[in-house]
Motif scaffolding. Structure first.
Motif, PDB file in Angstrom:
ATOM      1  N   GLU A 189     -59.907 -76.253  -1.112  1.00 24.54           N
ATOM      2  CA  GLU A 189     -61.133 -75.939  -1.852  1.00 24.54           C
ATOM      3  C   GLU A 189     -62.284 -76.587  -1.083  1.00 24.54           C
ATOM      4  N   PRO A 190     -63.399 -75.879  -0.864  1.00 22.41           N
ATOM      5  CA  PRO A 190     -64.471 -76.506  -0.068  1.00 22.41           C
ATOM      6  C   PRO A 190     -65.252 -77.552  -0.854  1.00 22.41           C
ATOM      7  N   LEU A 191     -64.625 -78.681  -1.082  1.00 24.71           N
ATOM      8  CA  LEU A 191     -65.274 -79.783  -1.790  1.00 24.71           C
ATOM      9  C   LEU A 191     -65.382 -80.973  -0.846  1.00 24.71           C
ATOM     10  N   PRO A 192     -66.362 -81.841  -0.999  1.00 27.23           N
ATOM     11  CA  PRO A 192     -67.371 -81.884  -2.064  1.00 27.23           C
ATOM     12  C   PRO A 192     -68.585 -80.981  -1.825  1.00 27.23           C
ATOM     13  N   PHE A 193     -68.710 -80.404  -0.628  1.00 27.53           N
ATOM     14  CA  PHE A 193     -69.818 -79.484  -0.382  1.00 27.53           C
ATOM     15  C   PHE A 193     -69.404 -78.586   0.773  1.00 27.53           C
ATOM     16  N   LYS A 194     -70.142 -77.504   0.950  1.00 32.00           N
ATOM     17  CA  LYS A 194     -69.864 -76.634   2.085  1.00 32.00           C
ATOM     18  C   LYS A 194     -71.169 -76.281   2.767  1.00 32.00           C
ATOM     19  N   LEU A 195     -71.255 -76.699   4.002  1.00 37.54           N
ATOM     20  CA  LEU A 195     -72.460 -76.443   4.778  1.00 37.54           C
ATOM     21  C   LEU A 195     -72.393 -75.032   5.333  1.00 37.54           C
ATOM     22  N   GLU A 196     -73.328 -74.176   4.938  1.00 38.72           N
ATOM     23  CA  GLU A 196     -73.364 -72.823   5.485  1.00 38.72           C
ATOM     24  C   GLU A 196     -74.788 -72.291   5.390  1.00 38.72           C
ATOM     25  N   PRO A 197     -75.098 -71.268   6.190  1.00 37.87           N
ATOM     26  CA  PRO A 197     -76.469 -70.760   6.170  1.00 37.87           C
ATOM     27  C   PRO A 197     -76.847 -70.305   4.767  1.00 37.87           C
TER      28      PRO A 197
END
Lengths: 104, 394, 306
Positions: free
Chosen positions: B194-202
């Motif tokens: 799961e993309p936790l705690p954050f997901k950097l994306e445009p």
């Protein structure tokens, strides 16, 4: 070994922590991330609407993006954030922006 | 489940393949090299669909997987000794960013002099950063612990990076049979991250790690602290779940060996624990009531387990393969703090620089310790000695 | 790219009231970057002025998805972000390292070189203010010869500056350019072109710093332009085999058309101590640099034809 662990509501604590540390770790884009930077200003840029040729060069070079400008429009300066650097005045090709001492 | 003979390093690589990682980056250092060579081979042959980034340093290796993890990928890296120390600032950056990166540390001494053999100084030197640190003691456990590392680290109750330590050469280059689970079973047991705690994306406008009030720094450390406490529970849970699923013994934070009726407890971690257990067995035959507690995890420190074990014996012997200069052995220091002076603790520093330690060495150390205690010679409540039999008087 | 086009963009890059110093050149560069690719970019920022400019929690002073990273790690972190986005099928994304001179040319040089060697699909912008400004104006690898800094406070820097753009070019990457905050349209054009190329791109952006170079905050753009007009800073672009001097610098191929170097120097407190002999020496070095750039242009021109 018969060790009895302290009962902890892991799920709830973890949920609160997740929310808590994400809030502390991340910042969201917003004006005024250094406060009302207009307070830094010693000199205020004043646009002479009569002289201005509405070219947008002051807009282009304003480091703090505090000038609103649309093609063929007059520049409007947001004084709550303008730091008074004077770049707009120095790049103006028709000298339509004067730097005026604050309080005068 | 099929049994395959693997080296520690190839077992770790196999676990990485089964964990279906997305991005791998590493810089070669003896004795870690086989892990990263094997994974490169898997990627180039298409056995593992991952991006392999060949970097120019360990600092960059951890930086690459940091970036990839920040953008939602499941990642892996591996290193040893000086490589781990070269990563040092990145270790902290990763931990405070709460990214569940998994790294194998094939333990090795730190120079000078140059020495490629195992002690635990590298892995234990970085213990305060906020990584979960496990120590395997068999090839199969190196495999198991790597898979478990993803489940534990990515658990939303934890969200911390995990270090899987295995002793250089004695585990990394030693072949042992490993019971390999089916890949499909592993995939089921370990679903995608799961993309936790954050997901950097445009388009996701936020920044990670802005300057802020000092209180924010302190609170973020506090959150790591709390996650580490919860990690104890999660490690116990995951260990038991894994054991049931894949037919393993259910050791979680600590493996106990003959502790039930022990009057003396030996505490240590890593590959040499087997030799210590063999020595305990021999001593049992001679009438010495000795048990062994092997730490599977150093961080979080299994304080509850150890407090209970240590306070039910007469005295504890901690055998350390890493030392905190000016104080004592690293594990001993932690144990003394945990038992709060309620039990006599003797600390032996041994095996630094990979100095060979066999069952006979452990036997003589443990026997000496028991006899010392029983003759009343252990008069202070803790002290440290260096085991160097080749030096006269040691 | 025209001023109206830039003004029409929705992503702003810089938000009013961020902590940048008054007259900060980085903000001008970040504003252009945000206007051109802010909707597709991720910014990776190593230690430096922009660690501050990015704002004070809980506000971000810029309008980018932004990851703060340790000093020497930026190009490697960006490589990892790129790898994850590629695995996730995000081809539209542009991963940008926004670095200072220290992060790129000094402490982060090995990392930059590694990423360039791997031809990582990232854009590195080195916003070069020619010293470690964030820590209080200490000399860096790109500080010009003789400039006063707080670690070269009396005699000035004794070493020549290193050329991070040419060093990167020798890594055989597809795109390298120099730019200046005095020429935002040229910069915007270069960012746009770089963003359409797959592989490693680097833009070396000249960013004169008012407190660091000791000139008044309204002179940032003036000083930047004078650097180009006197020939002290040459704008050029290398794009997959083509090496060209950029339009703003084109007139100054001819030395007689360059403004006197003293016009650039006299505005800067960091150069106030220079003797006439020093200035002649600097001029000689500038001429040498022009020779090199003109030769490179010739070399690549013949190379392309052949």
């Amino acid at each position: 070994m018969g060790l009895v662990y302290e009962p902890v509501d892991l799920e709830r604590e973890a949920f609160e922590d997740l929310r808590g540390f994400i809030e502390k770790l991340l910042s969201k884009p917003a004006p005024g991330s250094a406060g009302r930077t207009g307070a830094w200003r010693l000199y205020r840029p004043a646009v002479d609407a009569g002289r201005c040729i509405k070219c947008g060069i002051c807009w282009l070079y304003c480091p703090d993006d505090v000038i609103s400008w649309a093609p063929k429009g007059l520049p409007i300066i947001d004084y709550s954030y303008c730091k008074g650097c004077g770049i707009c005045s120095s790049v103006c090709p028709v000298k339509a922006i004067d730097m005026v001492l604050e309080g005068e | 489940m099929k049994v395959k003979v693997l080296m520690g390093n190839t077992a770790v690589a196999e676990a990485v393949r089964m964990a279906d990682v997305d991005v791998v980056s590493a810089y070669p250092i003896t004795p870690q090299t086989i892990i990263v060579e094997r994974i490169a081979d898997m990627v180039e042959r298409g056995e593992l669909k991952a991006r392999y980034v060949r970097v120019e340093s360990e600092h960059s290796a951890l930086a690459v997987v940091y970036g990839a993890s920040a953008s939602g990928a499941r990642v892996f890296t591996a290193t040893s000794s000086h490589g781990l120390l070269y990563m040092y600032e990145m270790l902290w950056w990763v931990a405070n960013s709460r990214l569940p990166i998994v790294m194998a540390v094939v333990t090795r001494a730190i120079g000078p002099p140059w020495n490629i053999h195992s002690d635990h100084q590298d892995a234990l030197t970085v213990r305060d950063a906020g990584w979960i640190i496990g120590f395997a003691s068999s090839v199969e456990e190196a495999f198991d612990m790597t898979l478990q590392a993803y489940r534990v680290g990515e658990d939303r109750r934890v969200l911390l990076p995990v270090m899987v330590s295995l002793d250089g050469f004695t585990l990394s280059h030693t072949s042992e049979p490993v019971r390999l689970p089916e890949e499909s079973e592993v995939r089921e047991w370990l679903p995608p991250r799961e993309p936790l705690p954050f997901k950097l994306e445009p388009g996701s406008y936020f920044s990670v790690g802005n300057l802020g009030p000092d209180e924010v720094t302190m609170e973020l450390r506090w959150y790591v602290w709390r996650a580490m406490e919860r990690a104890k529970h999660v490690i116990r849970e995951v260990s038991v779940d894994y054991a049931r699923r894949f037919d393993r013994s259910t050791h979680s934070l600590v493996e106990e060996f003959k502790t039930g009726d022990a009057r003396y407890l030996v505490v240590l971690a890593g590959a040499w624990s087997g030799d210590a257990m063999e020595a305990a067995d021999m001593l049992r035959d001679e009438g010495y009531p000795v048990g062994v507690a092997r730490l599977r995890y150093i961080r979080p420190f299994p304080a509850e387990e150890l407090r209970e074990l240590a306070t039910s014996v007469r005295a504890v012997l901690v055998i350390d393969r890493a030392v905190s200069m000016g104080h004592m052995g690293v594990i001993a220091g932690d144990l003394v703090a945990t038992t709060r002076g309620k039990v006599v603790v003797k600390n032996i520093i041994a095996g630094l620089g990979g100095v060979d330690m066999g069952p006979e060495d452990f036997k003589s150390i443990i026997k000496g310790f028991v006899e010392e205690y029983e003759s009343g010679a252990l008069d202070s409540w803790f002290y440290t000695e260096w085991y160097m039999p080749w030096v006269r008087g040691r | 790219m025209s001023i109206p086009w830039l003004a029409s963009r929705r992503t702003r890059g810089v938000l009013p009231g961020n902590p940048a110093c008054s007259g900060c050149p980085h903000n001008i560069g970040l504003k252009v970057l945000g206007r051109v690719v802010g909707d597709r970019a991720i910014l990776v920022v190593p230690a430096g002025c922009t660690s501050i400019i990015a704002g004070y929690w809980p506000r971000e002073g810029l309008e980018f998805p932004l990851l703060h990273v340790p000093f020497a790690s930026a190009a490697a972190v960006a490589s990892g972000v790129r790898a994850a986005l590629d695995v996730g099928g995000r081809d539209d994304a542009i991963v940008v390292v926004w670095s200072g001179d220290g992060g790129a040319a000094d402490i982060g040089f090995a990392t930059l070189s590694g990423a360039a060697t791997r031809n990582e699909d990232i854009l590195v912008i080195v916003s070069d203010n020619e010293a470690y400004m964030n820590t209080g104006v200490q000399a860096s690898g790109t500080t010009m010869w003789k400039a006063l800094t707080t670690t070269s406070p009396v005699l000035g820097k004794t070493e020549e500056r290193k050329d991070i753009a040419l060093l990167t070019l020798m890594h055989k990457v597809p795109y390298v350019a120099t730019a200046s905050i005095g020429y935002p349209s040229d910069l915007a054009e270069k960012i746009r072109r770089a963003s359409e190329i797959k592989g490693f791109k680097l833009i070396h952006l000249h960013s004169p710093c008012p407190p660091g170079w000791r000139f008044d905050s309204d002179k940032t753009v003036l000083v930047a332009k004078l650097a180009v007009e006197t020939g002290a800073w040459i704008l050029w672009e290398y794009d997959r085999g083509n090496f060209k001097i950029s339009p703003p610098s084109t007139p100054y191929r001819d030395k007689s058309r360059r403004k006197p170097l003293t016009e650039y120097i006299k505005l800067q407190g960091r150069l106030a101590h220079l003797t006439e002999e020093d200035i002649r020496e600097i001029e000689r070095r500038i001429d040498e640099n022009w020779n090199l750039i003109l030769r490179l242009e010739e070399y690549y021109a013949s190379h392309v034809k052949a």
